[in-house]
Write a protein that holds these residues in place. Structure first.
Motif, short mmCIF file in Angstrom:
data_model
loop_
_atom_site.label_atom_id
_atom_site.label_comp_id
_atom_site.label_asym_id
_atom_site.label_seq_id
_atom_site.Cartn_x
_atom_site.Cartn_y
_atom_site.Cartn_z
N UNK A 99 115.63 1.89 -73.00
CA UNK A 99 116.44 1.41 -71.87
C UNK A 99 115.83 1.86 -70.55
N UNK A 100 115.41 3.13 -70.47
CA UNK A 100 114.78 3.62 -69.24
C UNK A 100 113.48 2.89 -68.96
N UNK A 101 112.71 2.63 -70.01
CA UNK A 101 111.47 1.87 -69.84
C UNK A 101 111.75 0.47 -69.33
N UNK A 102 112.82 -0.13 -69.82
CA UNK A 102 113.17 -1.47 -69.37
C UNK A 102 113.64 -1.45 -67.91
N UNK A 103 114.40 -0.43 -67.54
CA UNK A 103 114.80 -0.31 -66.12
C UNK A 103 113.55 -0.25 -65.24
N UNK A 104 112.60 0.59 -65.63
CA UNK A 104 111.37 0.72 -64.85
C UNK A 104 110.57 -0.58 -64.87
N UNK A 105 110.53 -1.24 -66.03
CA UNK A 105 109.83 -2.52 -66.14
C UNK A 105 110.42 -3.57 -65.23
N UNK A 106 111.75 -3.60 -65.15
CA UNK A 106 112.40 -4.58 -64.27
C UNK A 106 112.14 -4.25 -62.81
#
Length: 123
Positions: A99-106
Motif C-alpha cells: 500500500x505504501x509503495x502504491x501511494x508513492x507510485x501514485x
C-alpha cells in the motif's frame, strides 16, 4: 467495459472455487473473443495484495508473480497502470508494504514526488 472486484481476480489467480473460477474463465474468454478489456481499479489491487498475503499466506515473491501475470493479461486494463508498475518496482526492492509503495507510485505518476511521510519504512 466491465470492472472487476478483488474476488474475481482471486478466483482467476488461485482457482480455489471450482464454480466461480469457471465463471471467471468464461468472462475472460468472452472478453478475448470480443476484443474487450476488463477494468481493474487501483483499489482492487491494494485489496488483492492484502488478501493474497493475509488470507492465503502467499509470500511476497508469489504475490509479485501473480501481479506480473495480471499485468500481462491482454484482457485487463488497470487504473493508473504507470503508478501500479512503479509501486511493484518499489515493493520488489524494499521492505515497505505494498500500500505504501502504491501511494508513492501514485505520487510519482502524478509528478508529485517525493511522497512526504513519517513512516520510516515507506520513506
Amino acid at each position: 467495459m466491465a470492472g472487476l472486484d478483488t474476488n474475481v481476480l482471486v478466483r482467476w489467480i488461485l482457482d480455489d472455487d471450482e464454480k466461480q473460477a469457471a465463471r471467471v474463465q468464461i468472462l475472460f474468454e468472452e472478453a478475448r473473443a470480443s476484443q474487450a478489456v476488463l477494468f481493474v481499479p487501483i483499489t482492487v489491487m491494494v485489496e488483492l495484495e492484502w488478501v493474497l498475503r493475509s488470507r492465503y499466506q502467499l509470500d511476497k515473491a508469489t504475490v509479485l508473480g501473480a501481479f506480473n501475470a495480471l499485468l500481462e493479461a491482454q484482457e485487463l486494463e488497470f487504473q493508473d497502470e504507470a503508478a501500479l508498475e512503479r509501486a511493484l518496482s518499489l515493493y520488489r526492492q524494499s521492505t515497505a508494504d505494498f500500500a505504501d509503495c502504491l501511494h508513492a507510485g501514485q505520487c510519482g505518476s502524478a509528478g508529485r514526488a517525493p511522497m512526504m511521510t513519517f513512516d520510516e519504512t515507506a520513506a
